[in-house]
Scaffold this motif. Structure first.
Motif, PDB file in Angstrom:
ATOM      1  N   ASP A  45       0.830  -1.195   0.000  1.00  0.00           N
ATOM      2  CA  ASP A  45       0.000   0.000   0.000  1.00  0.00           C
ATOM      3  C   ASP A  45       0.867   1.249   0.000  1.00  0.00           C
ATOM      4  O   ASP A  45       1.960   1.263   0.584  1.00  0.00           O
ATOM      5  N   PRO A  46       0.366   2.337  -0.631  1.00  0.00           N
ATOM      6  CA  PRO A  46       1.081   3.606  -0.517  1.00  0.00           C
ATOM      7  C   PRO A  46       1.039   4.095   0.928  1.00  0.00           C
ATOM      8  O   PRO A  46       0.206   3.652   1.714  1.00  0.00           O
ATOM      9  N   VAL A  47       1.938   4.981   1.259  1.00  0.00           N
ATOM     10  CA  VAL A  47       2.007   5.541   2.612  1.00  0.00           C
ATOM     11  C   VAL A  47       1.720   7.034   2.525  1.00  0.00           C
ATOM     12  O   VAL A  47       2.449   7.775   1.863  1.00  0.00           O
ATOM     13  N   ILE A  48       0.648   7.478   3.189  1.00  0.00           N
ATOM     14  CA  ILE A  48       0.303   8.900   3.222  1.00  0.00           C
ATOM     15  C   ILE A  48       0.774   9.485   4.552  1.00  0.00           C
ATOM     16  O   ILE A  48       0.416   8.977   5.613  1.00  0.00           O
ATOM     17  N   THR A  49       1.562  10.537   4.479  1.00  0.00           N
ATOM     18  CA  THR A  49       2.023  11.218   5.690  1.00  0.00           C
ATOM     19  C   THR A  49       1.602  12.680   5.629  1.00  0.00           C
ATOM     20  O   THR A  49       1.823  13.354   4.612  1.00  0.00           O
ATOM     21  N   VAL A  50       0.968  13.159   6.689  1.00  0.00           N
ATOM     22  CA  VAL A  50       0.627  14.576   6.786  1.00  0.00           C
ATOM     23  C   VAL A  50       1.814  15.289   7.435  1.00  0.00           C
ATOM     24  O   VAL A  50       2.096  15.100   8.615  1.00  0.00           O
ATOM     25  N   ASP A  51       2.514  16.081   6.641  1.00  0.00           N
ATOM     26  CA  ASP A  51       3.721  16.753   7.124  1.00  0.00           C
ATOM     27  C   ASP A  51       3.396  17.966   7.984  1.00  0.00           C
ATOM     28  O   ASP A  51       4.085  18.237   8.971  1.00  0.00           O
ATOM     29  N   SER A  52       2.362  18.694   7.600  1.00  0.00           N
ATOM     30  CA  SER A  52       2.003  19.879   8.390  1.00  0.00           C
ATOM     31  C   SER A  52       0.571  20.301   8.098  1.00  0.00           C
ATOM     32  O   SER A  52       0.029  20.045   7.026  1.00  0.00           O
ATOM     33  N   VAL A  53      -0.023  20.938   9.100  1.00  0.00           N
ATOM     34  CA  VAL A  53      -1.354  21.544   8.974  1.00  0.00           C
ATOM     35  C   VAL A  53      -1.242  22.967   9.514  1.00  0.00           C
ATOM     36  O   VAL A  53      -0.743  23.180  10.617  1.00  0.00           O
ATOM     37  N   ALA A  54      -1.691  23.930   8.723  1.00  0.00           N
ATOM     38  CA  ALA A  54      -1.574  25.332   9.152  1.00  0.00           C
ATOM     39  C   ALA A  54      -2.764  26.135   8.650  1.00  0.00           C
ATOM     40  O   ALA A  54      -3.440  25.744   7.691  1.00  0.00           O
ATOM     41  N   LEU A  55      -3.015  27.250   9.308  1.00  0.00           N
ATOM     42  CA  LEU A  55      -4.078  28.153   8.866  1.00  0.00           C
ATOM     43  C   LEU A  55      -3.567  29.014   7.724  1.00  0.00           C
ATOM     44  O   LEU A  55      -2.527  29.663   7.829  1.00  0.00           O
ATOM     45  N   VAL A  75      -7.583  25.880   5.481  1.00  0.00           N
ATOM     46  CA  VAL A  75      -6.527  25.110   6.134  1.00  0.00           C
ATOM     47  C   VAL A  75      -5.577  24.587   5.061  1.00  0.00           C
ATOM     48  O   VAL A  75      -6.007  23.959   4.083  1.00  0.00           O
ATOM     49  N   ALA A  76      -4.291  24.871   5.228  1.00  0.00           N
ATOM     50  CA  ALA A  76      -3.262  24.373   4.303  1.00  0.00           C
ATOM     51  C   ALA A  76      -2.682  23.074   4.853  1.00  0.00           C
ATOM     52  O   ALA A  76      -2.177  23.040   5.976  1.00  0.00           O
ATOM     53  N   VAL A  77      -2.779  22.021   4.045  1.00  0.00           N
ATOM     54  CA  VAL A  77      -2.287  20.701   4.451  1.00  0.00           C
ATOM     55  C   VAL A  77      -1.200  20.255   3.475  1.00  0.00           C
ATOM     56  O   VAL A  77      -1.409  20.254   2.258  1.00  0.00           O
ATOM     57  N   ASN A  78      -0.056  19.894   4.019  1.00  0.00           N
ATOM     58  CA  ASN A  78       1.042  19.365   3.206  1.00  0.00           C
ATOM     59  C   ASN A  78       1.127  17.860   3.409  1.00  0.00           C
ATOM     60  O   ASN A  78       1.314  17.382   4.535  1.00  0.00           O
ATOM     61  N   LEU A  79       0.966  17.122   2.308  1.00  0.00           N
ATOM     62  CA  LEU A  79       0.981  15.661   2.336  1.00  0.00           C
ATOM     63  C   LEU A  79       2.186  15.124   1.586  1.00  0.00           C
ATOM     64  O   LEU A  79       2.679  15.745   0.638  1.00  0.00           O
ATOM     65  N   THR A  80       2.628  13.956   2.017  1.00  0.00           N
ATOM     66  CA  THR A  80       3.612  13.197   1.243  1.00  0.00           C
ATOM     67  C   THR A  80       3.029  11.814   0.984  1.00  0.00           C
ATOM     68  O   THR A  80       2.596  11.139   1.914  1.00  0.00           O
ATOM     69  N   VAL A  81       2.992  11.433  -0.287  1.00  0.00           N
ATOM     70  CA  VAL A  81       2.511  10.095  -0.654  1.00  0.00           C
ATOM     71  C   VAL A  81       3.703   9.300  -1.173  1.00  0.00           C
ATOM     72  O   VAL A  81       4.342   9.687  -2.151  1.00  0.00           O
ATOM     73  N   GLU A  82       3.987   8.200  -0.492  1.00  0.00           N
ATOM     74  CA  GLU A  82       5.146   7.369  -0.844  1.00  0.00           C
ATOM     75  C   GLU A  82       4.677   6.082  -1.505  1.00  0.00           C
ATOM     76  O   GLU A  82       3.746   5.422  -1.033  1.00  0.00           O
ATOM     77  N   ASN A  83       5.334   5.732  -2.606  1.00  0.00           N
ATOM     78  CA  ASN A  83       5.088   4.445  -3.257  1.00  0.00           C
ATOM     79  C   ASN A  83       6.230   3.505  -2.888  1.00  0.00           C
ATOM     80  O   ASN A  83       7.334   3.624  -3.416  1.00  0.00           O
ATOM     81  N   PRO A  84       6.002   2.533  -2.001  1.00  0.00           N
ATOM     82  CA  PRO A  84       7.077   1.644  -1.563  1.00  0.00           C
ATOM     83  C   PRO A  84       7.323   0.468  -2.501  1.00  0.00           C
ATOM     84  O   PRO A  84       8.162  -0.390  -2.211  1.00  0.00           O
ATOM     85  N   ASN A  85       6.602   0.422  -3.613  1.00  0.00           N
ATOM     86  CA  ASN A  85       6.711  -0.710  -4.532  1.00  0.00           C
ATOM     87  C   ASN A  85       7.899  -0.580  -5.478  1.00  0.00           C
ATOM     88  O   ASN A  85       8.418   0.514  -5.703  1.00  0.00           O
ATOM     89  N   LYS A  86       8.303  -1.709  -6.028  1.00  0.00           N
ATOM     90  CA  LYS A  86       9.416  -1.755  -6.977  1.00  0.00           C
ATOM     91  C   LYS A  86       8.954  -1.473  -8.401  1.00  0.00           C
ATOM     92  O   LYS A  86       9.736  -1.581  -9.355  1.00  0.00           O
ATOM     93  N   VAL A  87       7.694  -1.148  -8.545  1.00  0.00           N
ATOM     94  CA  VAL A  87       7.125  -0.758  -9.834  1.00  0.00           C
ATOM     95  C   VAL A  87       6.293   0.496  -9.617  1.00  0.00           C
ATOM     96  O   VAL A  87       5.937   0.837  -8.492  1.00  0.00           O
ATOM     97  N   GLY A  88       5.976   1.196 -10.696  1.00  0.00           N
ATOM     98  CA  GLY A  88       5.181   2.406 -10.594  1.00  0.00           C
ATOM     99  C   GLY A  88       3.756   2.116 -10.140  1.00  0.00           C
ATOM    100  O   GLY A  88       3.242   1.004 -10.293  1.00  0.00           O
ATOM    101  N   SER A 120       8.539   9.324  -3.644  1.00  0.00           N
ATOM    102  CA  SER A 120       7.625  10.053  -2.772  1.00  0.00           C
ATOM    103  C   SER A 120       7.230  11.350  -3.463  1.00  0.00           C
ATOM    104  O   SER A 120       8.075  12.043  -4.034  1.00  0.00           O
ATOM    105  N   VAL A 121       5.951  11.664  -3.405  1.00  0.00           N
ATOM    106  CA  VAL A 121       5.431  12.872  -4.047  1.00  0.00           C
ATOM    107  C   VAL A 121       4.775  13.748  -2.991  1.00  0.00           C
ATOM    108  O   VAL A 121       3.967  13.273  -2.186  1.00  0.00           O
ATOM    109  N   ARG A 122       5.120  15.024  -2.999  1.00  0.00           N
ATOM    110  CA  ARG A 122       4.521  15.968  -2.053  1.00  0.00           C
ATOM    111  C   ARG A 122       3.307  16.618  -2.685  1.00  0.00           C
ATOM    112  O   ARG A 122       3.313  16.975  -3.863  1.00  0.00           O
ATOM    113  N   MET A 123       2.264  16.795  -1.881  1.00  0.00           N
ATOM    114  CA  MET A 123       1.037  17.438  -2.332  1.00  0.00           C
ATOM    115  C   MET A 123       0.669  18.531  -1.333  1.00  0.00           C
ATOM    116  O   MET A 123       0.623  18.286  -0.129  1.00  0.00           O
ATOM    117  N   ASN A 124       0.415  19.725  -1.852  1.00  0.00           N
ATOM    118  CA  ASN A 124      -0.022  20.838  -1.020  1.00  0.00           C
ATOM    119  C   ASN A 124      -1.474  21.140  -1.354  1.00  0.00           C
ATOM    120  O   ASN A 124      -1.787  21.501  -2.495  1.00  0.00           O
TER     121      ASN A 124
END
Length: 199
Positions: A45-55, A75-88, A120-124
């Motif tokens: 499974d991908p891994v979603i991490t919430v890096d920060s939450v701010a007004l 609310v500004a949310v910064n996410l990181t989505v990581e693909n731990p697989n050996k394929v796309g 890993s891809v960052r999403m704002n």
């Protein structure tokens, strides 16, 4: 048995041996691919991490006489989505949601995309409150008067990985983050996040 018959016999046996050898090789190759698909290349499974939450924006208007609230909140949310697989991995259109006391009060779309192997891809994302949903909640007035708003975000990533262009495996991951917005000093605190894989 004449020479011609012997030649035909040996030719038939040679063809049979080649076919058997090819069949055994093919079976071994398939077994190796299956073993690799369920070990080294096993879908994760991908891994979603919430890096920060701010007004990003907060404007509050309070009418005590009528016990009503006018509010603009982003609310500004910064996410990181990581693909731990050996394929796309390809993921579908999804959305990040803003929740207030169990009710969805904001949403921002996250368009479909692809994440390369081990990337890993960052999403704002900026979640803006749907004011009509927010102020219609009977607890909003009391929360604003107390100076603290309990909010949470919900994000789900659903996609698939294709292993050896043969095995298609669906993967999912969910993140929930609860936090408190303090209206007096416009800060975010008490952030707690949980992550769940749903493969």
């Amino acid at each position: 048995m004449d020479i011609e018959s012997k030649t035909g016999f040996f030719s038939d046996r040679k063809r049979r041996n080649i076919c058997i050898g090819f069949g055994v090789t093919l079976i071994l190759l398939i077994v190796i691919l299956v073993i690799l698909a369920f070990t080294v290349f096993k879908a994760k499974d991908p891994v979603i991490t919430v890096d920060s939450v701010a007004l990003d924006d907060l404007n509050v208007g309070l009418d005590r006489a009528t016990a009503t609230v006018n509010m603009n909140l982003t609310v500004a949310v910064n996410l990181t989505v990581e693909n731990p697989n050996k394929v796309g991995m390809k993921y579908k259109d999804t959305a990040a949601l803003l929740i207030y006391r169990g009710e969805q009060v904001g949403e921002v779309p996250i368009p479909a995309g692809k994440i390369s192997a081990d990337e890993s891809v960052r999403m704002n994302v900026n979640l803006t409150v749907m004011a009509n949903r927010f102020v219609s909640n009977s607890q909003t007035f009391n929360d604003v008067v107390s100076g603290s708003l309990p909010l949470s975000t919900y994000t789900k990533i659903s996609g698939k990985v294709l292993i050896f262009s043969i095995f298609k495996v669906h993967v999912n991951s969910v993140s929930n983050c609860s936090f408190t917005v303090f209206t007096s000093n416009r800060t975010v605190s008490d952030q707690q996040c949980t992550y769940k894989n749903t493969l």
